[in-house]
Every structure is written in structure tokens, then in C-alpha cells.
Design an enzyme around this catalytic site. Structure first.
Site, PDB file in Angstrom:
ATOM      1  N   ASP A  17       1.013  -1.322   0.043  1.00  0.00           N
ATOM      2  CA  ASP A  17       0.011   0.336   0.145  1.00  0.00           C
ATOM      3  C   ASP A  17       0.973   1.402  -0.346  1.00  0.00           C
ATOM      4  O   ASP A  17       2.036   1.286   0.208  1.00  0.00           O
ATOM      5  CB  ASP A  17      -1.058   0.082   1.184  1.00  0.00           C
ATOM      6  N   ASN A  72      -7.986  -2.377  13.768  1.00  0.00           N
ATOM      7  CA  ASN A  72      -9.040  -2.961  13.959  1.00  0.00           C
ATOM      8  C   ASN A  72      -9.211  -4.173  12.781  1.00  0.00           C
ATOM      9  O   ASN A  72      -9.717  -4.375  12.305  1.00  0.00           O
ATOM     10  CB  ASN A  72      -9.981  -1.409  13.143  1.00  0.00           C
TER      11      ASN A  72
HETATM   12  C1  GLP Z   1      -0.244   0.489   8.565  1.00  0.00           C
HETATM   13  C2  GLP Z   1      -0.193  -0.191   6.963  1.00  0.00           C
HETATM   14  C3  GLP Z   1      -0.354  -1.939   7.961  1.00  0.00           C
HETATM   15  C4  GLP Z   1       0.274  -2.900   9.237  1.00  0.00           C
HETATM   16  C5  GLP Z   1      -0.434  -1.641  10.194  1.00  0.00           C
HETATM   17  C6  GLP Z   1      -0.290  -2.520  11.604  1.00  0.00           C
HETATM   18  O1  GLP Z   1      -1.975   0.644   8.632  1.00  0.00           O
HETATM   19  N1  GLP Z   1      -0.816  -0.353   6.098  1.00  0.00           N
HETATM   20  O2  GLP Z   1      -0.101  -2.396   6.417  1.00  0.00           O
HETATM   21  O3  GLP Z   1       0.118  -3.286   9.200  1.00  0.00           O
HETATM   22  O4  GLP Z   1      -0.387  -0.698   9.626  1.00  0.00           O
HETATM   23  O5  GLP Z   1       0.805  -1.357  12.300  1.00  0.00           O
HETATM   24  P1  GLP Z   1       1.906  -1.626  12.871  1.00  0.00           P
HETATM   25  O6  GLP Z   1       2.318  -2.494  12.532  1.00  0.00           O
HETATM   26  O7  GLP Z   1       3.072  -0.218  12.989  1.00  0.00           O
HETATM   27  O8  GLP Z   1       1.097  -1.470  14.617  1.00  0.00           O
END
Ligand code: GLP
Length: 236
Positions: free
Chosen positions: A67, A136
Site C-alpha cells: 500500500d 481494527n
Molecule cells: C498500517 C499498514 C499496515 C500495517 C499496520 C499495522 O496501517 N498499512 O500494513 O499492518 O499499519 O502497523 P503496526 O505494525 O505499526 O502496528
């Protein structure tokens, strides 16, 4: 589904890195699906170390990222392209032309989504998709109540995601409201999936994703339907 519970973040990262390294050793021209967020950083550090030691060769590896924020160019320090360059690509013997992140500043975002799906197909599909999970239950930026059969698309980020990601920006107002994300369809088409989850605050959502009903309300619950899913987590 295989679930590996590790004692801490370091062991989780090391396991994830070994899993990815095994993929590259067995198939040096693997297509890796990669993720951002704080969770994979430890695994990326380990892969960099092995590459620097000469134990791992990325010269034929191709990557596609999940993304990108809309409106941020690759040199913006909060863009996911920048994140990937800083935390992984710049330190590997990878050909930058073989690294792909959706273009968040494309003039035609719909055309960019189509280009990205075609690109994934043209390089043979994803061999191993690394995923994190949002608070979420989102994967990539597939927010709750996204249809399960979506291709790469533009998403309006939920307020909870904007709030969760605000920690990386100067202020909450700077967090983009939209993103491009690989949809559930290309994610589920990956031959193998490795989900990394760290932190007790993710325990409940992980339980709902793995043991609850498969429902668009919890996007990661779709992963239950994948036939080669490995989860490596430290959530106690
Ligand atoms: C973002 C990314 C996700 C990722 C999520 C969780 O929203 N688009 O791909 O899994 O963050 O991030 P973290 O690993 O910092 O909790």
C-alpha cells in the site's frame, strides 16, 4: 494455519526473517509481498544483516508492497516508498527496479490501481506475502467492511487508522485521508502468507481474526481461508 508464538519481539522478528530467508534460498527469484508498519522492522533488520554477511542474495528478488498513502511522493519521509527504502531496500543488494510500491501521486489513481494489479500478474504473482495487522483488523489498508473480492483500490482511511498512524506524522492533520492498497483478492492469491503480530494490544483483534467468524468486519479473518498461512506472534 500454523501459529508460532514467540517469547518476545526479537524472537518473532528472527523467526519471520528465517521464514523469508528460506523462501529466497529455495527460490532466488521469488516475488515477495512486503508490508510497512512498525512490526516488520525487526525482521527487515535481520534480513539486512544476513545480506551484508553474504548469506542472503536479493539480486534476483522482486518485491511488491501492499500500500501507499495518496498524495505522498516517494521522497516524502512518511511515504511507504520512503519507509521501504530506509528500512530495507537501501541496505540490500536488490535491484531498485525490481521493487514496487503503488504510486500515491499518480494523476489517475484508478489507472494506477489497474497498473499495479497487472504488474503483479506480469511478474508471476506473489510467492510469499508478509502482512501486519491494524488495530481494527485491517490488512494492507483494507479497512473493515471492504468486500472480500477487491483488487487494488483507493480507500478512505477509517478515523481509527488515521489516529493509529498519527504517531508517525507531525500532527494528526498531516495524515493522508486516503490510500492505495492491494485488495483482499491479490493478497489471498499469494502462494504463502506470513502474518506478524506483536504487542498485547493486538491480542484481541488477532483472536477475532484467527478464531472468530470470517467476516468483512474483521478483514484479517479472511486469512483463515488461505491454505498456506503462518502466523508468528508475541501478544502475551
Ligand atoms: C498500517 C499498514 C499496515 C500495517 C499496520 C499495522 O496501517 N498499512 O500494513 O499492518 O499499519 O502497523 P503496526 O505494525 O505499526 O502496528
Amino acid at each position: 494455519m500454523r501459529i508460532i508464538r514467540t517469547k518476545d519481539y526479537n524472537s518473532m522478528s528472527r523467526y519471520a526473517a528465517k521464514f523469508m530467508a528460506a523462501q529466497i534460498i529455495l527460490k532466488p527469484d521469488s516475488v515477495l509481498g512486503l508490508a510497512t508498519g512498525s512490526t516488520p522492522i525487526g525482521a527487515y533488520k535481520q534480513l539486512i544483516e544476513w545480506c551484508k554477511d553474504g548469506d542472503l542474495d536479493f539480486s534476483s528478488v522482486k518485491t511488491v508492497n501492499l500500500d501507499e498513502y495518496c498524495g505522498l511522493s516517494g521522497d516524502h519521509d512518511q511515504s511507504y516508498r520512503y519507509f521501504m527504502n530506509q528500512n530495507l531496500f537501501n541496505h540490500l543488494n536488490i535491484d531498485m527496479n525490481n521493487t514496487n510500491v503503488p504510486n500515491g501521486i499518480a494523476s489517475d489513481l484508478q489507472a494506477e490501481c489497474k497498473r499495479y494489479d497487472e504488474l503483479i500478474k506480469s511478474i508471476g504473482g506473489v510467492d510469499l506475502q508478509l502482512l501486519g495487522i491494524g488495530h481494527n483488523g485491517h490488512i494492507g489498508f483494507n479497512e473493515p467492511n471492504t468486500e472480500f473480492d477487491k483488487n487494488t483500490h483507493v480507500v478512505d482511511l477509517k478515523q481509527s487508522t488515521i489516529d493509529a498512524n498519527a504517531r508517525f506524522f507531525k500532527s494528526k492533520d498531516d495524515v493522508p485521508k486516503q490510500a492505495l492498497t492491494m485488495g483482499n483478492k491479490p493478497i489471498m492469491s499469494a502462494r504463502k502468507i506470513l502474518l506478524v503480530v506483536s504487542g498485547s494490544e493486538k491480542r484481541d483483534i488477532l483472536e477475532r481474526a484467527l478464531y472468530g467468524p470470517v467476516t468483512p468486519e474483521v478483514p484479517a479473518s479472511l486469512l483463515q481461508m488461505h491454505n498456506d498461512l503462518t502466523v508468528v506472534c508475541c501478544v502475551d
